[in-house]
Scaffold this motif. Structure first.
Motif, PDB file in Angstrom:
ATOM      1  N   SER A 147      39.718  53.738  53.465  1.00 14.63           N
ATOM      2  CA  SER A 147      39.004  55.012  53.380  1.00 14.63           C
ATOM      3  C   SER A 147      37.828  54.950  52.415  1.00 14.63           C
ATOM      4  CB  SER A 147      39.954  56.119  52.921  1.00 14.63           C
ATOM      5  OG  SER A 147      40.572  55.734  51.707  1.00 14.63           O
ATOM      6  N   ALA A 148      37.886  54.039  51.422  1.00 12.61           N
ATOM      7  CA  ALA A 148      36.803  53.968  50.438  1.00 12.61           C
ATOM      8  C   ALA A 148      36.774  52.595  49.802  1.00 12.61           C
ATOM      9  CB  ALA A 148      36.997  55.025  49.353  1.00 12.61           C
ATOM     10  N   CYS A 149      35.587  52.135  49.417  1.00 12.89           N
ATOM     11  CA  CYS A 149      35.495  50.882  48.688  1.00 12.89           C
ATOM     12  C   CYS A 149      34.316  50.968  47.725  1.00 12.89           C
ATOM     13  CB  CYS A 149      35.351  49.692  49.626  1.00 12.89           C
ATOM     14  SG  CYS A 149      33.827  49.667  50.573  1.00 12.89           S
ATOM     15  N   SER A 150      34.416  50.205  46.648  1.00 12.55           N
ATOM     16  CA  SER A 150      33.344  50.200  45.668  1.00 12.55           C
ATOM     17  C   SER A 150      33.368  48.889  44.905  1.00 12.55           C
ATOM     18  CB  SER A 150      33.532  51.385  44.710  1.00 12.55           C
ATOM     19  OG  SER A 150      32.621  51.303  43.644  1.00 12.55           O
ATOM     20  N   PHE A 151      32.199  48.281  44.668  1.00 11.88           N
ATOM     21  CA  PHE A 151      32.131  47.129  43.790  1.00 11.88           C
ATOM     22  C   PHE A 151      32.309  47.636  42.359  1.00 11.88           C
ATOM     23  CE2 PHE A 151      30.770  43.528  46.363  1.00 11.88           C
ATOM     24  CZ  PHE A 151      30.285  44.126  47.509  1.00 11.88           C
ATOM     25  N   THR A 152      32.854  46.808  41.495  1.00 15.42           N
ATOM     26  CA  THR A 152      32.907  47.199  40.083  1.00 15.42           C
ATOM     27  C   THR A 152      31.562  46.845  39.466  1.00 15.42           C
ATOM     28  OG1 THR A 152      33.819  45.106  39.374  1.00 15.42           O
ATOM     29  CG2 THR A 152      35.383  46.813  39.993  1.00 15.42           C
ATOM     30  N   ASN A 153      31.498  46.455  38.211  1.00 12.25           N
ATOM     31  CA  ASN A 153      30.193  46.188  37.602  1.00 12.25           C
ATOM     32  C   ASN A 153      29.480  44.969  38.144  1.00 12.25           C
ATOM     33  OD1 ASN A 153      31.059  48.276  36.007  1.00 12.25           O
ATOM     34  ND2 ASN A 153      30.051  47.465  34.194  1.00 12.25           N
ATOM     35  N   SER A 154      30.156  44.165  38.947  1.00 14.09           N
ATOM     36  CA  SER A 154      29.513  42.971  39.469  1.00 14.09           C
ATOM     37  C   SER A 154      29.839  42.799  40.939  1.00 14.09           C
ATOM     38  CB  SER A 154      29.988  41.738  38.712  1.00 14.09           C
ATOM     39  OG  SER A 154      31.250  41.350  39.206  1.00 14.09           O
ATOM     40  N   ASP A 155      29.243  41.782  41.552  1.00 13.63           N
ATOM     41  CA  ASP A 155      29.491  41.511  42.965  1.00 13.63           C
ATOM     42  C   ASP A 155      30.843  40.875  43.197  1.00 13.63           C
ATOM     43  OD1 ASP A 155      26.250  40.585  44.372  1.00 13.63           O
ATOM     44  OD2 ASP A 155      26.854  42.249  43.099  1.00 13.63           O
ATOM     45  N   MET A 156      31.554  40.588  42.120  1.00 11.97           N
ATOM     46  CA  MET A 156      32.722  39.715  42.278  1.00 11.97           C
ATOM     47  C   MET A 156      34.054  40.426  42.365  1.00 11.97           C
ATOM     48  SD  MET A 156      31.454  36.520  40.033  1.00 11.97           S
ATOM     49  CE  MET A 156      30.089  37.196  39.145  1.00 11.97           C
ATOM     50  N   GLN A 171      37.589  35.328  39.747  1.00  7.46           N
ATOM     51  CA  GLN A 171      38.909  34.930  39.261  1.00  7.46           C
ATOM     52  C   GLN A 171      38.968  33.442  38.937  1.00  7.46           C
ATOM     53  OE1 GLN A 171      41.049  36.982  38.367  1.00  7.46           O
ATOM     54  NE2 GLN A 171      42.951  35.866  38.191  1.00  7.46           N
ATOM     55  N   ALA A 172      38.295  32.656  39.759  1.00  2.05           N
ATOM     56  CA  ALA A 172      38.342  31.203  39.583  1.00  2.05           C
ATOM     57  C   ALA A 172      37.666  30.743  38.295  1.00  2.05           C
ATOM     58  CB  ALA A 172      37.680  30.532  40.790  1.00  2.05           C
ATOM     59  N   GLN A 173      36.749  31.588  37.775  1.00  2.00           N
ATOM     60  CA  GLN A 173      36.000  31.181  36.579  1.00  2.00           C
ATOM     61  C   GLN A 173      36.655  31.619  35.286  1.00  2.00           C
ATOM     62  OE1 GLN A 173      33.924  32.786  39.259  1.00  2.00           O
ATOM     63  NE2 GLN A 173      33.895  30.674  39.957  1.00  2.00           N
ATOM     64  N   VAL A 174      37.743  32.365  35.358  1.00  2.00           N
ATOM     65  CA  VAL A 174      38.328  32.983  34.166  1.00  2.00           C
ATOM     66  C   VAL A 174      38.645  31.967  33.075  1.00  2.00           C
ATOM     67  CG1 VAL A 174      40.389  34.149  33.278  1.00  2.00           C
ATOM     68  CG2 VAL A 174      39.195  35.081  35.242  1.00  2.00           C
ATOM     69  N   ARG A 175      39.381  30.956  33.446  1.00  2.00           N
ATOM     70  CA  ARG A 175      39.808  29.966  32.440  1.00  2.00           C
ATOM     71  C   ARG A 175      38.626  29.334  31.727  1.00  2.00           C
ATOM     72  NH1 ARG A 175      45.190  28.452  32.963  1.00  2.00           N
ATOM     73  NH2 ARG A 175      45.760  27.660  30.922  1.00  2.00           N
ATOM     74  N   ALA A 176      37.666  28.904  32.525  1.00  2.00           N
ATOM     75  CA  ALA A 176      36.505  28.225  31.953  1.00  2.00           C
ATOM     76  C   ALA A 176      35.728  29.156  31.034  1.00  2.00           C
ATOM     77  CB  ALA A 176      35.616  27.709  33.071  1.00  2.00           C
ATOM     78  N   MET A 177      35.591  30.415  31.466  1.00  2.00           N
ATOM     79  CA  MET A 177      34.817  31.368  30.665  1.00  2.00           C
ATOM     80  C   MET A 177      35.513  31.670  29.351  1.00  2.00           C
ATOM     81  SD  MET A 177      33.286  34.101  33.348  1.00  2.00           S
ATOM     82  CE  MET A 177      31.622  34.381  32.891  1.00  2.00           C
ATOM     83  N   VAL A 178      36.818  31.837  29.396  1.00  2.00           N
ATOM     84  CA  VAL A 178      37.548  32.113  28.163  1.00  2.00           C
ATOM     85  C   VAL A 178      37.344  30.955  27.177  1.00  2.00           C
ATOM     86  CG1 VAL A 178      39.830  32.405  27.138  1.00  2.00           C
ATOM     87  CG2 VAL A 178      39.268  33.579  29.254  1.00  2.00           C
ATOM     88  N   ASP A 179      37.443  29.747  27.699  1.00  2.00           N
ATOM     89  CA  ASP A 179      37.213  28.558  26.877  1.00  2.00           C
ATOM     90  C   ASP A 179      35.840  28.558  26.250  1.00  2.00           C
ATOM     91  OD1 ASP A 179      39.107  25.911  28.450  1.00  2.00           O
ATOM     92  OD2 ASP A 179      39.249  26.826  26.452  1.00  2.00           O
ATOM     93  N   ALA A 180      34.834  28.832  27.077  1.00  2.00           N
ATOM     94  CA  ALA A 180      33.447  28.811  26.605  1.00  2.00           C
ATOM     95  C   ALA A 180      33.249  29.848  25.509  1.00  2.00           C
ATOM     96  CB  ALA A 180      32.506  29.081  27.769  1.00  2.00           C
ATOM     97  N   VAL A 181      33.796  31.042  25.720  1.00  2.00           N
ATOM     98  CA  VAL A 181      33.631  32.097  24.718  1.00  2.00           C
ATOM     99  C   VAL A 181      34.317  31.700  23.419  1.00  2.00           C
ATOM    100  CG1 VAL A 181      34.257  34.470  24.125  1.00  2.00           C
ATOM    101  CG2 VAL A 181      33.375  33.968  26.396  1.00  2.00           C
ATOM    102  N   TYR A 182      35.497  31.132  23.566  1.00  2.00           N
ATOM    103  CA  TYR A 182      36.224  30.704  22.354  1.00  2.00           C
ATOM    104  C   TYR A 182      35.406  29.684  21.578  1.00  2.00           C
ATOM    105  CZ  TYR A 182      39.563  28.404  19.334  1.00  2.00           C
ATOM    106  OH  TYR A 182      40.179  27.859  18.235  1.00  2.00           O
ATOM    107  N   GLN A 183      34.914  28.683  22.289  1.00  2.00           N
ATOM    108  CA  GLN A 183      34.152  27.620  21.631  1.00  2.00           C
ATOM    109  C   GLN A 183      32.923  28.168  20.929  1.00  2.00           C
ATOM    110  OE1 GLN A 183      35.163  24.689  21.182  1.00  2.00           O
ATOM    111  NE2 GLN A 183      36.923  24.831  22.568  1.00  2.00           N
ATOM    112  N   GLN A 184      32.243  29.116  21.600  1.00  2.00           N
ATOM    113  CA  GLN A 184      30.967  29.556  21.072  1.00  2.00           C
ATOM    114  C   GLN A 184      31.076  30.620  19.988  1.00  2.00           C
ATOM    115  OE1 GLN A 184      28.213  31.148  23.954  1.00  2.00           O
ATOM    116  NE2 GLN A 184      26.454  30.292  22.863  1.00  2.00           N
TER     117      GLN A 184
END
Lengths: 457, 342
Positions: B146-155, A338-351
Motif C-alpha cells: 500500500s505504501a513505500c518510502s526510501f529512508t535517508n538513502s537509496d539503500m 547491509q553488506a557494507q556495515v562491517r567494513a564501515m564500522v571498522d573504518a569509523v573505529y580506526q579513524q
C-alpha cells in the motif's frame, strides 16, 4: 455478508442518506411541489435550483460547492431527475427531481446480479417493444447468451412484474420506473461514466471473519503493553505543545512559498526556473532566507549542503571538525547497505575511536566504553549512542557559537535577496519552461547511492 | 463504597469528562489570537496526461520538479512536471500499483501493488537498456503493497502492506532488516519522521489506528485511535512533533507526539467523503487534503477552518504531495491525470 463488508468501507453513503433525509424534512427541508408531466401530476418534487439553495443555506458553502455536492447525491442515485432521467446530473434550474426510495438506496448494496439486470432489461424490452438502445441493447444480448438456461425465468419474472405494475396508477408507475432506472444507472453505468461504487482493491479488515481472527491473545498482550507504555510515558503539557505550533508556523511563514510567495517568482506560476537556480543545493551565494533558516535549528543547518559546508569550515577554525565528520560517517553507516556495515564500522573505529586515531572524537568515558563493547557485534546502530553524544555536543556548543560568529554574520550580510521578476508586458510571449538534466544523468557528485553510476552518462 | 447506582456513576463520569475537556484545550482555542488567513488563490499550473487509467500514487524527486506516478493499469511514469515531458515509463507485471517512491539520489524509483512486492528500478537514459531488465525485487509481503518510502538513502526502503505489517528492507540484498507488527488490519500509509536523531515513522491502517514505530527495535512507541474509519494517509508536521491523518470518516486530524493525544480535527458538515491523502505546506500553516469527492480542501492548521476548496479533478483524488521546496503541490486522481497547483 457482502452488504456488511462494503458498508463498512463506505461511510460516506450513510452520511449522504442523512443529508437526503434532512432535505425531506417537512419544516426545514427543501420546498416540495407537484409537477405536471404530460397528463400526470407527480407530487413531492423539488427543483434543482431549490436543492442548490438549500445546500448553500444549510452548510454555509458557495454555490459551486453546493452544486458539486448535489451532483454527487444525484450520481449516487439518491435523487433522480424526471426530465431526461438517463442523465444523472444536477441542473441548478427548475428541472424537477425526486428522492429515491430507500428500497433502492445505494447503501443497501445488494449484489445487483445478472439475473436482476436481465429481468430489468427484459421489462424495458417488452415495454418498448424491442427498442432497447446503445449499451443496454448490447448488455441484453450478452446476458441472453450468458444465462440462456434461465431465460424462461427472466421473461416470466419480467412479465409478472409488468403485470403487477399495470395495476397501479399511472403516476406511481412512472415514478417506480424512474426509481428502478436510477438504481440501474448507478449499478450498471453507461460507458464513459465512471462507477461510483468502485472502491479499489478490497481491504480485508472489513470481513468479520478476519477481525475475529486477529483479536487473539497476542493482540491483547500487545494492547496491554501499549497501555502500560502510555501510562509510564512522560507527557508534555498541551499548552506548551500547542504554543510550539504557533511559534513554528509564524517563524516559517515568510519561508513558505505558498503562504508568502517567493522571489524572484514561483516557477510554476511564471514558467521561469530562476528561483530554483538561485536555490540550487550547492550554489555559490545562498539567498538571505536560506541563510536565515540555518539559524532556526541545527537540523536545518545540517540538512543544507551549503550550510553544512560553512559549519564544517567554522569547526575547522575551532579544531573540532572531526566531530562533524564522525557524525557524517555514522549517518552513512545507519543508512548504508547491509553488506557494507562491517567494513564501515571498522573504518569509523580506526579513524575516530581507536586510541591514537587520526581524528579522535571526544566522547564521555561511559559512552565510549559501551560503544567499544558493542563493536564486538557490529550492526548499523552500534554507533548510535556515540553519534548522539557528538550531535548534542555540536548542537549545544558549536552551533550557538557559529550563529554568533563573524563568519555567519558575514554570510547573512552577503546573502542575496532576489528582486521580484518584472511582470512580462506581453503575456502571450510565454517562455518555454527550460528543461533540466535529470539527476539520473549526473555523475554521482552529491550524496547518493551507488546506483547513481548507472545513469548512462 | 463499591456499589453505586448507575445514575451516580454516570454523574461522576460526566463531571470527570467535563473537567478533562476544559483542561485539555485544543489547538484551535489556543490559535484564536492568530491572524486569520486572507484570500487564497491556487490554480492548476500543469496537467499531466498520459496514464491510461486511475492514478494511484505519486512522489516528488528532490530536484523539486520531477515526479514519479503509478496507476491501476500497471504503468509507472517519471515526468519532468515543469515541462510536462515524460522521461521514463515502466509497465509493471501487475495491476493496481498503489505505491511508488523516488529515491533520494534521483537515480531510481520504487513501486509495488497487487504483486505484494516492492521493486526498485534504476533510472537509465540509455536507449539500449530496458528498464525492466535491471529491476530489483526488494520487498515481499503476503498481501498488497500500500505504501513505500526510501529512508535517508537509496539503500533502504520502508514498506506498508495489506498483510497488516510494515517492514524495512536492504535494497541491495533484499534482506528484511526489521518488521513491524501491531496493526490489527491492513496498513494503508506511512511517513518517515523528519527528526534530527530520526529513527521513527508513523503508519495508519484499517484498524483506525495510527502507530508510531522505532525503526531500530521494531516496537510500537505510541498509538492513536480516534478516527472512526480507515486511515488512508499520514504525514508529519514539518517540525516532527506532530502528524496529520486523513480518513474515510471524512475528517483529518492532528496528533501531537509530545502531548500524546489528538489536538485538532479538520472537518465540515458538507464534507462527507473520505480524505485519501494529506500533506502540509512548508511552514505547517496549511494542510492540503485530497478527497474521494474529487475535491481538494485547504485547511488552516492552527485555526481549524477551511481556507479554500479546489475543484478540477473529475474523479476521486487518490494522492497528494507538496513539492520538496514547498512551491507547489501535486495531486493525482482516478480521472487519469495529475495536476500541479501553485
Amino acid at each position: 455478508m457482502a452488504g456488511v463488508r462494503a458498508g463498512a468501507q463506505m461511510p460516506h453513503l450513510s452520511k449522504m442518506e442523512r443529508v437526503v433525509v434532512s432535505m425531506q424534512d417537512p419544516d426545514q427541508g427543501v420546498k416540495m411541489r407537484s409537477q405536471r408531466l404530460l397528463i400526470t401530476v407527480i407530487p413531492h418534487m423539488v427543483a434543482g435550483s431549490d436543492l442548490v439553495e438549500w445546500l448553500i443555506q444549510k452548510y454555509c458553502i458557495s454555490e459551486e460547492e453546493a452544486l458539486h455536492l448535489g451532483t454527487l447525491l444525484v450520481q449516487h442515485g439518491y435523487l433522480y431527475p424526471l426530465r431526461d432521467p438517463r442523465c444523472l446530473v444536477l441542473r441548478p434550474d427548475d428541472t424537477p427531481y425526486r428522492f429515491q426510495t430507500p428500497y433502492f438506496w445505494t447503501s443497501t448494496l445488494w449484489p445487483a446480479t445478472e439475473l436482476d439486470y436481465a429481468i430489468y432489461l427484459a421489462k424495458k424490452n417488452i415495454r418498448k417493444q424491442g427498442a432497447l438502445v446503445g449499451h443496454e441493447k448490447e448488455h441484453y444480448g450478452q446476458l441472453h447468451r450468458k444465462i440462456n438456461h434461465a431465460w424462461d425465468l427472466v421473461v416470466t419474472q419480467a412479465r409478472e412484474q409488468l403485470r403487477a405494475a399495470k395495476q397501479r396508477r399511472k403516476g406511481d408507475r412512472l415514478v417506480m420506473a424512474c426509481q428502478e432506472q436510477t438504481y440501474w444507472l448507478v449499478n450498471r453505468p453507461p460507458p464513459g461514466v465512471p462507477s461510483v461504487l468502485e472502491q479499489g482493491p478490497e481491504r480485508s479488515s472489513c470481513t468479520a471473519g478476519q477481525a475475529q481472527m486477529t483479536k487473539n491473545i497476542d493482540f491483547y498482550k500487545r494492547e496491554m503493553e501499549l497501555c502500560r507504555k502510555a501510562l509510564g510515558r512522560a507527557r508534555v503539557k498541551s499548552s506548551v505543545c500547542l504554543e510550539a505550533y504557533l511559534k513554528f508556523s509564524s517563524q516559517r511563514e515568510l519561508h513558505d512559498p505558498i503562504m508568502s510567495g517567493c522571489l524572484p517568482g514561483n516557477p510554476w506560476v511564471t514558467d521561469d526556473d530562476t528561483y530554483w537556480t538561485m536555490n540550487a543545493p550547492s550554489v555559490a551565494v545562498p539567498t538571505k532566507l536560506r541563510v536565515e533558516r540555518w539559524g532556526f535549528s541545527f537540523q536545518e543547518l545540517l540538512e543544507d549542503p551549503v550550510g553544512r559546508a560553512h559549519f564544517m569550515a567554522f569547526l575547522g577554525t575551532e579544531f573540532s571538525a572531526e566531530n562533524l565528520s564522525f557524525w557524517e560517517a555514522c549517518e552513512e553507516l545507519r543508512h548504508g547497505g547491509q553488506a557494507q556495515v562491517r567494513a564501515m564500522v571498522d573504518a569509523v573505529y580506526q579513524q575516530f575511536l581507536a586510541p591514537g586515531a587520526a581524528r579522535w572524537v571526544n566522547i564521555d568515558s561511559r559512552t565510549m566504553e559501551r560503544t567499544l563493547e558493542g563493536l564486538h557485534q557490529p550492526h548499523r546502530y552500534v554507533l548510535d549512542d556515540a553519534q548522539l553524544h557528538i550531535y548534542m555536543l555540536m548542537k549545544k556548543d558549536s552551533y550557538p557559537r557559529f550563529l554568533k560568529s563573524a563568519a555567519y554574520k558575514d554570510l547573512l550580510a552577503e546573502a542575496v535577496i532576489p528582486p521580484e521578476a518584472k511582470k512580462r508586458v506581453f503575456p502571450f510571449m510565454r517562455k518555454l519552461p527550460h528543461s533540466s538534466p535529470s539527476p539520473a544523468l549526473l555523475p554521482a557528485a552529491t550524496a547518493g547511492g551507488p546506483e547513481c553510476g548507472e545513469g548512462g552518462a | 463504597m463499591f456499589q453505586t447506582t448507575s445514575s451516580e456513576t454516570s454523574f461522576q463520569e460526566i463531571s470527570t469528562a467535563q473537567l478533562l475537556f476544559n483542561v485539555c484545550r485544543n489547538l484551535h482555542q489556543v490559535a484564536e489570537r492568530v491572524e486569520a488567513l486572507g484570500q487564497f488563490v491556487m490554480k492548476t499550473r500543469r496537467t499531466l496526461k498520459g496514464h491510461g487509467n486511475k492514478v494511484l500514487c505519486m512522489d516528488w524527486c528532490k530536484d523539486k520538479r520531477r515526479i514519479v506516478s503509478s496507476s491501476q493499469d500497471g504503468k509507472v511514469i517519471v515526468w519532468d512536471s515543469f515541462t510536462t515531458n515524460k522521461e521514463h515509463a515502466v509497465t509493471m507485471p501487475c495491476t493496481w500499483v498503489m505505491a511508488c517512491a523516488y529515491a533520494p539520489s534521483g537515480c531510481a524509483i520504487a513501486c509495488g501493488g497487487l504483486d505484494n512486492k516492492c521493486s526498485v528500478y534504476p533510472l537509465t537514459f540509455d536507449k539500449n537498456e530496458n528498464m525492466a531488465a535491471k529491476k530489483k525485487s526488494v520487498a515481499m509481503h503476503t498481501n498488497y503493497l500500500s505504501a513505500c518510502s526510501f529512508t535517508n538513502s537509496d539503500m533502504q526502503i520502508l514498506t506498508a502492506s495489506g498483510d497488516g505489517t510494515c517492514a524495512l528492507w536492504d535494497v541491495e540484498s533484499g534482506q528484511l532488516l526489521q518488521s513491524f507488527h501491531g496493526h490489527g488490519a491492513d496498513v494503508l500509509c506511512l511517513d518517515l519522521a523528519p527528526s534530527e536523531t530520526g529513527n521513527t515513522f508513523v503508519s495508519g491502517g484499517c484498524d483506525k489506528k495510527a502507530m508510531v514505530w522505532d525503526m531500530r527495535s521494531g516496537q510500537c512507541v505510541q498509538a492513536f485511535e480516534t478516527h472512526e474509519s480507515d486511515i488512508n494517509s499520514v504525514r508529519y508536521y514539518p517540525s516532527g512533533d506532530a502528524f496529520a491523518s486523513g480518513s474515510d470518516d471524512a475528517t483529518c486530524r492532528l496528533y501531537d507526539l509530545r502531548a500524546d493525544r489528538e489536538v485538532a480535527i479538520y472537518s465540515k458538515e458538507s464534507i462527507i467523503f473520505g480524505a485519501s491523502s494529506v500533506d502540509f505546506s512548508l511552514s505547517g500553516r496549511l494542510l492540503f487534503a485530497g478527497y474521494n469527492d474529487y475535491t481538494i480542501n485547504v485547511w488552516d492548521v492552527l485555526k481549524g477552518s477551511r481556507v479554500s476548496i479546489l475543484f478540477g479533478h473529475e474523479n476521486r483524488v487518490s494522492t497528494l504531495r507538496v513539492s520538496p521546496d514547498g512551491t507547489a503541490f501535486c495531486s493525482g486522481s482516478w480521472d487519469h491525470t495529475l495536476r500541479v497547483w501553485a
